[in-house]
Design a protein around this motif. Structure first.
Motif, PDB file in Angstrom:
ATOM      1  N   ASP A  30      -2.244  -8.118  -2.159  1.00 21.04           N
ATOM      2  CA  ASP A  30      -1.073  -7.349  -1.730  1.00 21.04           C
ATOM      3  C   ASP A  30       0.040  -8.249  -1.214  1.00 21.04           C
ATOM      4  O   ASP A  30       1.220  -7.973  -1.416  1.00 21.04           O
ATOM      5  CB  ASP A  30      -1.452  -6.390  -0.596  1.00 21.04           C
ATOM      6  N   SER A  78      -2.258  -2.256  -5.891  1.00 23.91           N
ATOM      7  CA  SER A  78      -2.354  -2.345  -4.442  1.00 23.91           C
ATOM      8  C   SER A  78      -2.645  -0.989  -3.814  1.00 23.91           C
ATOM      9  O   SER A  78      -3.601  -0.829  -3.054  1.00 23.91           O
ATOM     10  CB  SER A  78      -1.050  -2.886  -3.868  1.00 23.91           C
ATOM     11  N   THR A  79      -1.789  -0.002  -4.136  1.00 28.57           N
ATOM     12  CA  THR A  79      -1.988   1.320  -3.544  1.00 28.57           C
ATOM     13  C   THR A  79      -3.317   1.913  -4.006  1.00 28.57           C
ATOM     14  O   THR A  79      -4.065   2.481  -3.209  1.00 28.57           O
ATOM     15  CB  THR A  79      -0.829   2.255  -3.916  1.00 28.57           C
ATOM     16  N   SER A 134       4.559   2.009  -3.993  1.00 25.79           N
ATOM     17  CA  SER A 134       3.967   1.813  -5.313  1.00 25.79           C
ATOM     18  C   SER A 134       4.874   2.484  -6.330  1.00 25.79           C
ATOM     19  O   SER A 134       6.028   2.796  -6.033  1.00 25.79           O
ATOM     20  CB  SER A 134       2.553   2.402  -5.353  1.00 25.79           C
ATOM     21  N   THR A 192      -5.592   4.676   5.315  1.00 23.91           N
ATOM     22  CA  THR A 192      -5.172   3.727   4.285  1.00 23.91           C
ATOM     23  C   THR A 192      -4.195   2.699   4.831  1.00 23.91           C
ATOM     24  O   THR A 192      -4.239   1.528   4.461  1.00 23.91           O
ATOM     25  CB  THR A 192      -4.510   4.475   3.104  1.00 23.91           C
ATOM     26  N   SER A 232      -6.223   0.008  -2.384  1.00 25.39           N
ATOM     27  CA  SER A 232      -6.201   0.222  -0.931  1.00 25.39           C
ATOM     28  C   SER A 232      -6.792   1.583  -0.581  1.00 25.39           C
ATOM     29  O   SER A 232      -7.572   1.717   0.370  1.00 25.39           O
ATOM     30  CB  SER A 232      -4.765   0.150  -0.396  1.00 25.39           C
ATOM     31  N   VAL A 287      -0.468   7.887  -8.236  1.00 26.41           N
ATOM     32  CA  VAL A 287      -0.267   6.435  -8.332  1.00 26.41           C
ATOM     33  C   VAL A 287      -0.614   5.940  -9.734  1.00 26.41           C
ATOM     34  O   VAL A 287       0.138   5.172 -10.344  1.00 26.41           O
ATOM     35  CB  VAL A 287      -1.128   5.698  -7.270  1.00 26.41           C
ATOM     36  N   THR A 336       0.840  -1.193   0.000  1.00 26.68           N
ATOM     37  CA  THR A 336       0.000   0.000   0.000  1.00 26.68           C
ATOM     38  C   THR A 336       0.878   1.247   0.000  1.00 26.68           C
ATOM     39  O   THR A 336       0.600   2.232  -0.675  1.00 26.68           O
ATOM     40  CB  THR A 336      -0.916   0.010   1.241  1.00 26.68           C
ATOM     41  N   ASN A 337       1.971   1.176   0.773  1.00 26.17           N
ATOM     42  CA  ASN A 337       2.899   2.305   0.858  1.00 26.17           C
ATOM     43  C   ASN A 337       3.802   2.399  -0.377  1.00 26.17           C
ATOM     44  O   ASN A 337       3.936   3.460  -0.977  1.00 26.17           O
ATOM     45  CB  ASN A 337       3.741   2.145   2.127  1.00 26.17           C
TER      46      ASN A 337
END
Length: 525
Positions: free
Chosen positions: A188, A343-344, A55, A262, A347, A135, A52-53
């Protein structure tokens, strides 16, 4: 052709595996859809938090920045470990004890319902304006560069990027809308550890090639070529001065890892406190290793390309991938990169849907709404936000200091005011709801005016620190005239077991020591 086949195969495998793991899940309840049924384990939480963090705004943006500025930007990553320690020991145990689904919920318990709604709306706007478009755009740059979409489809570069943005946006939306947090977390986990392995492979293969089979010799050559790039102590006029570690950066890190919906939503979905703390501290370990993936390749890129790409720094990572990876692995790595983007993106969509459904819709439009209705509203929110993000994404091109720097500047608009009132809520009991609301708006106005209107010659991270101090002063001043009459009650729930993980404190100490050692060892360069 082979690259495309491996890309499709790996992407399809992740989708199938996620479906297989979720086929019997109950996704029509509030906890089932928004919190993964409160069943997430430490490994899944860490993998999901990392991806999530991390990307393409990191892969593209941070490698682009390190190509130009060197290792001084490592502070964004390694100081995260200390913030994760604070989250594991203090904040997340409190959230789990209160049975929170969203972070704004806490603000109603501590201040009032208006503060909760305002922060929820701030967060929704921040998702649309900052994170989601960047993103999508950085993901499109990477996929377009690897597959030459524009050439394959015989369209312009700009049209190729648009097509890629729309494709990624639609695919990411499917995960978030139909699978909820559990689908996001499961996919993820695969992509997260894939990114760790694939991301490590890029610099290792490059260093083996540079060192004629010996990666240590390769690293020595890269270091000797430009030793200044390995310095972690930023000068006052650099892109990240060392002093910012002690002003605004620590506030930003505390917010991001302890109060950001998030990220924290994964820990809120833990099956118990042990798994939540494992997940947070495992993430701390991964953040210490991550610079090898998102900073070192940029410096290696400088060894290969010199300053020929200084005007196009965000192209350095895609160019490095094409240079060092064997053709058979390019497709798989592209799929992992796509996974990082998805993912990011999904999320953030899931978190936005959670905040809107729980903090806005249920409280103002459907107080008696059943879980199925909230889930339906969450899905609709995800769909609408995805469309907005797709439309805004191409507008973030041509950021003068790179996309990662732009993302951080934009984040300051919302993160610091929210962090101010969250920290005041926990540690300053005299601060009133009126004081908190005043700080939200004054902090917001101060940062926008000083960063984007008058453009003061002060580094924006220092401005975060100044803004935080200003917000605290405002809260005290307003609370003096409009004192706090509400008695804050931290309700306790037994949704999950609250026994602490026995290795929490030893791991916390180790992470803090390693972070300090990095600066001691590399700061003498």
């Amino acid at each position: 052709m082979y690259t495309a086949i491996t890309f499709i195969a790996f992407t399809a495998f992740v989708a199938f595996y996620s479906w297989f793991k979720l086929r019997k899940e109950k996704l029509d309840s509030k906890d089932g859809y928004f919190l993964g049924g409160r069943s997430l384990t430490g490994v899944v939480i860490a993998g999901s938090m990392l991806l999530t963090n991390i990307s393409t705004e990191h892969l593209i943006g941070m490698n682009g920045s390190s190509y130009k500025n060197g290792f001084i930007i490592i502070a964004w990553e390694v100081t995260s470990a200390i913030a994760l320690v604070v989250a594991a020991i203090y904040f997340v145990p409190k959230y789990l004890k209160m049975g929170l689904t969203t972070i704004p919920e806490y603000l109603e318990k501590r201040f009032d319902s208006t503060t909760r709604t305002l922060v929820a709306l701030f967060l929704m706007v921040s998702f649309i304006v900052t994170l989601l478009p960047i993103v999508l755009y950085t993901g499109a740059i990477n996929i377009e560069s690897i597959f030459n979409i524009s050439e394959v489809l015989n369209v312009s570069k700009e049209q190729g990027l648009w097509i890629t943005v729309v494709s990624i946006g639609v695919l990411g939306s499917i995960y978030a809308i139909f699978g909820g947090l559990k689908a996001v977390a499961v996919s993820d986990t695969i992509n997260g550890y894939g990114l760790l392995i694939g991301g490590l492979a890029i610099p290792i293969i490059a260093l083996v090639s540079i060192g004629d089979g010996n990666p240590i010799a390769g690293l020595t050559k890269v270091y000797n070529h430009s030793p200044e790039k390995f310095n972690v102590i930023g000068a006052k006029d650099s892109v990240l001065p060392f002093e910012v570690l002690f002003t605004g950066l620590i506030i930003n890190q505390l917010y991001f890892w302890s109060m950001n919906q998030t990220i924290v939503q994964r820990a809120l979905g833990a099956k118990n406190l042990v798994e939540a703390q494992k997940g947070l501290l495992y993430t701390g370990v991964l953040k210490i290793l991550v610079p090898i993936i998102i900073i070192l390749p940029g410096v290696i890129g400088f060894y290969y390309f010199g300053d020929s790409l200084y005007d196009k720094q965000d192209m350095i990572y895609p160019e490095l991938i094409k240079k060092v990876l064997p053709i058979g692995l390019v497709g798989i790595f592209a799929a992992i990169v796509m996974g990082a983007v998805l993912s990011t993106f999904n999320s953030v969509l899931n978190s936005a849907a959670t905040i809107f459904s729980i903090d806005v819709y249920k409280r103002h439009f459907g107080r008696n709404a059943i879980d199925k209705k909230l889930v339906k509203i969450g899905k609709l929110t995800s769909a609408v936000l995805a469309v907005f993000a797709i439309l805004v994404a191409p507008m973030v091109a041509n950021a003068p200091d790179g996309l990662y720097q732009l993302l951080q500047q934009l984040n300051g608009i919302f993160f610091i005011p929210i962090a101010s009132i969250m920290l005041a809520g926990f540690f300053l009991k005299k601060i009133s709801a009126t004081g908190a609301k005043a700080a939200l708006f004054i902090g917001l106005a101060f940062y926008i005016l000083t960063t984007f209107v008058f453009k003061l010659n002060i580094h924006f991270v220092h401005l975060w620190g100044i803004e935080f101090v200003l917000n605290v002063i405002v809260m005290f001043a307003v609370s003096y005239f409009y004192p706090n009459h509400k008695k804050s009650v931290e309700e306790e729930h037994d949704y999950v077991e609250m026994k602490e993980w026995k290795y929490t404190k030893p791991m916390a100490i180790a992470l803090c020591v390693i972070t300090i050692l990095i600066y001691v060892l590399l700061g003498t360069n």
